[in-house]
Design an enzyme around this catalytic site. Structure first.
Site, PDB file in Angstrom:
ATOM      1  N   ASP A   1      -8.182   2.454 -13.119  1.00  0.00           N
ATOM      2  CA  ASP A   1      -9.183   2.486 -11.478  1.00  0.00           C
ATOM      3  C   ASP A   1      -9.074   4.381 -10.580  1.00  0.00           C
ATOM      4  O   ASP A   1     -10.063   3.767  -9.487  1.00  0.00           O
ATOM      5  CB  ASP A   1      -9.135   1.694 -11.542  1.00  0.00           C
ATOM      6  CG  ASP A   1      -9.859   1.066 -10.571  1.00  0.00           C
ATOM      7  OD1 ASP A   1     -11.492   1.988 -10.810  1.00  0.00           O
ATOM      8  OD2 ASP A   1      -9.907   0.209  -9.245  1.00  0.00           O
TER       9      ASP A   1
ATOM     10  N   GLY B   1       1.052   5.271  -9.379  1.00  0.00           N
ATOM     11  CA  GLY B   1       0.958   4.876 -10.373  1.00  0.00           C
ATOM     12  C   GLY B   1       1.597   5.725 -11.348  1.00  0.00           C
ATOM     13  O   GLY B   1       1.793   5.076 -13.352  1.00  0.00           O
TER      14      GLY B   1
ATOM     15  N   GLU C   1      -1.041   0.050  -7.410  1.00  0.00           N
ATOM     16  CA  GLU C   1      -1.932   0.854  -6.391  1.00  0.00           C
ATOM     17  C   GLU C   1      -1.089   1.084  -4.925  1.00  0.00           C
ATOM     18  O   GLU C   1      -0.038   0.486  -4.108  1.00  0.00           O
ATOM     19  CB  GLU C   1      -2.574  -0.237  -5.675  1.00  0.00           C
ATOM     20  CG  GLU C   1      -3.945  -0.179  -4.083  1.00  0.00           C
ATOM     21  CD  GLU C   1      -4.090   1.462  -4.184  1.00  0.00           C
ATOM     22  OE1 GLU C   1      -5.132   1.036  -5.531  1.00  0.00           O
ATOM     23  OE2 GLU C   1      -3.789   2.189  -4.024  1.00  0.00           O
TER      24      GLU C   1
ATOM     25  N   THR D   1      -9.976   7.542  -8.776  1.00  0.00           N
ATOM     26  CA  THR D   1     -10.894   8.371  -8.504  1.00  0.00           C
ATOM     27  C   THR D   1     -10.859   9.719  -8.376  1.00  0.00           C
ATOM     28  O   THR D   1     -11.426  10.302  -8.602  1.00  0.00           O
ATOM     29  CB  THR D   1     -11.695   7.549  -7.560  1.00  0.00           C
ATOM     30  OG1 THR D   1     -10.780   7.963  -6.683  1.00  0.00           O
ATOM     31  CG2 THR D   1     -12.498   6.029  -8.228  1.00  0.00           C
ATOM     32  N   ASP D   2      -9.556  10.095  -8.186  1.00  0.00           N
ATOM     33  CA  ASP D   2     -10.044  11.475  -7.469  1.00  0.00           C
ATOM     34  C   ASP D   2      -8.361  12.099  -8.747  1.00  0.00           C
ATOM     35  O   ASP D   2      -7.257  12.588  -8.263  1.00  0.00           O
ATOM     36  CB  ASP D   2      -8.925  11.127  -5.994  1.00  0.00           C
ATOM     37  CG  ASP D   2      -9.749  12.480  -5.344  1.00  0.00           C
ATOM     38  OD1 ASP D   2     -10.085  13.863  -6.149  1.00  0.00           O
ATOM     39  OD2 ASP D   2      -8.844  12.810  -4.110  1.00  0.00           O
TER      40      ASP D   2
ATOM     41  N   ARG E   1      -4.948   9.098   2.361  1.00  0.00           N
ATOM     42  CA  ARG E   1      -6.432   9.709   2.715  1.00  0.00           C
ATOM     43  C   ARG E   1      -6.490   8.889   4.172  1.00  0.00           C
ATOM     44  O   ARG E   1      -6.346   7.558   4.359  1.00  0.00           O
ATOM     45  CB  ARG E   1      -6.632   9.304   2.011  1.00  0.00           C
ATOM     46  CG  ARG E   1      -6.828   7.670   0.902  1.00  0.00           C
ATOM     47  CD  ARG E   1      -7.442   7.530  -0.389  1.00  0.00           C
ATOM     48  NE  ARG E   1      -7.425   6.077  -0.481  1.00  0.00           N
ATOM     49  CZ  ARG E   1      -7.392   5.788  -1.772  1.00  0.00           C
ATOM     50  NH1 ARG E   1      -8.467   6.077  -2.341  1.00  0.00           N
ATOM     51  NH2 ARG E   1      -6.559   4.335  -1.808  1.00  0.00           N
TER      52      ARG E   1
ATOM     53  N   ASP F   1      -9.153  -2.550  -4.841  1.00  0.00           N
ATOM     54  CA  ASP F   1      -9.510  -3.118  -3.753  1.00  0.00           C
ATOM     55  C   ASP F   1      -9.860  -5.024  -4.374  1.00  0.00           C
ATOM     56  O   ASP F   1     -10.243  -5.665  -3.964  1.00  0.00           O
ATOM     57  CB  ASP F   1     -11.362  -2.283  -4.121  1.00  0.00           C
ATOM     58  CG  ASP F   1     -12.323  -2.348  -5.027  1.00  0.00           C
ATOM     59  OD1 ASP F   1     -10.903  -1.511  -5.506  1.00  0.00           O
ATOM     60  OD2 ASP F   1     -12.758  -2.424  -6.189  1.00  0.00           O
TER      61      ASP F   1
END
Lengths: 288, 288
Positions: B160, B143, B111, B162-163, B36, B91
């Site tokens: 965690d 993951g 991650e 998000t998309d 990304r 993060d």
């Protein structure tokens, strides 16, 4: 369709550094009353919405949240509301929610801005139907002036005024809270808009409001709702009361037995709405 | 200062018809990883914030809400968490909140995006400090692939990611929920991001997510938080569990005794977060 190709946006500054934009299909109305500029837009996401001096006041897609939360929370606590005063509320949404309660005998609305009422009657019939209830009387008067004449007269006062800095500034003064106290019966409740606590620019207003209510009423609590067009999508309401506590005197069974259809309010949510984030609790405690 | 005169804005489409804009002071970083585009901005209202493919992932002024709610809610329910898997979370904000708990022995982070971790280490040290905890191990792996190797291994899994439509789509499939179930101990809990329910465009994702979790776990509840940069300012989390109920097995005294400093989470709010608006309850019930 050509419509979808045009970039036509309403924009509202939530702070000087954050902006919300709503795509618009049509600008249906624009007028300036004695008090403010009023506009009505149609939008694909929020349906029809009304602005006052460029700030969204309500939209078809979300007004239920605000109107339900400011009416059903006190109505599920006070055991016998007969006389209600709505300050502002000329759109009729609050009156519409109040009209579900058979025991209410009087719904007085003190709304100085007749043009606002007329615009809502024309463009928002689903709100304005609330004004048709036979128990409703509209007084085209300033709320603070109206209140000065009232003593021991109401069971519930709903302050539907939205703008603490503009023409409604008088509705956010210490005198206002004192006059509300005086206008209420001995077991009366007052609910009011408490603003959005998240952005620094809004925090001081939020603090000042709690300070005044907390000094004026023996019981003063704050509750919350998610309202997407509000700053940060987060809105607080104040619950100021002479006798009834919003949780200890809350009667969910009685409210459920009324079978009122809602889209936001539930008796579970009633309790949850008073459970605030730590940073909001801290702001409020610092003013007590 | 000249800076305040320049109109320099980051804009995010929350739907094709609603936009949020954040005034920017500086664009600090831009890079494209295997997965990304990542950007970092400084802003007067939200402080520093990070975007992934143009969507705000977190900002300094509000990340506490997300990180506290996704960690403390399950940690206040499960009585003995020793092994935690965080999916995404590069993060470090989730790891930072987990690091408050002494009984945790292992914090595995899966991650895939090393560039994301590196950028957060450089620009968000207050989050990335979580990665410095000696119990943290980072696996630069997908993951779903990581999970396939795990059986009866964790007490808590935090998704965690998000998309649901981009590179993390695999983390929102039925297979994913099944693999999480398998990777958890017999009394394990999984929490995950449930999206925003308000806008029509988001509602179907929200429904699909509940459908999958509800079928995969004996206990599946949803809880909420106000997060200003999320669509409509309103975000849901999923709580899927093999044994512990998020309210019936919630132990506020035990959590209070830990004296963890928070800005959003409280043990009151824990309960309130599960009390949802009627329209959200209805959406979820329809998928059960």
């Amino acid at each position: 369709m050509a419509k979808s190709k045009m970039e036509y946006w309403f924009e509202e500054m939530h702070t000087s550094n954050v902006k919300m934009s709503i795509r618009v299909d049509q600008h249906l109305y624009s007028g300036t009353s004695e008090f403010r500029r009023i506009d009505v837009f149609d939008s694909p996401e929020f349906g029809r919405f009304l602005t006052s001096n460029g700030n969204v006041i309500f939209s078809e897609q979300e007004e239920f949240t605000y109107d339900e939360m400011i009416v059903h929370v006190p109505m599920a606590v006070h055991p016998d509301v007969k006389r209600v005063l709505v300050i502002g509320g000329g759109d009729g949404g609050v009156a519409r929610e109040l009209s579900h309660y058979k025991e209410i005998e009087v719904i007085d609305i003190a709304e100085p801005d007749k043009m606002f009422v007329d615009v809502c009657r024309k463009y928002f019939p689903d709100n304005a139907i609330g004004l048709e209830d036979v128990r409703v009387r509209i007084y085209y008067e300033d709320g603070l002036r109206f209140l000065r004449k009232c003593q021991d007269k109401y069971d519930l006062i709903i302050n539907d005024a939205t703008d603490p800095l503009g023409h409604e500034a008088g509705l956010f003064t210490k005198e206002f809270y004192g006059n509300c106290y005086k206008a209420l019966h001995d077991d009366g409740i007052m609910v009011y808009q408490h603003g959005s606590p998240f952005f620094d620019e809004d925090e001081e207003n939020c603090r000042a409001m709690h300070r005044k209510a907390f000094k004026s009423f023996p019981i003063s609590r704050v509750y919350q709702a998610h309202i997407p067009t509000c700053p940060a999508g987060y809105w607080l309401f104040g619950f100021a009361s002479k006798k009834y506590h919003p949780i200890k005197d809350f009667n969910p069974e009685r409210w459920e037995s009324r079978n009122i259809k809602t889209w936001y309010y539930t008796t579970h949510l009633h309790k949850g709405a008073f459970m605030l984030p730590k940073y909001v609790e801290d702001i409020l405690k610092e003013e007590e």
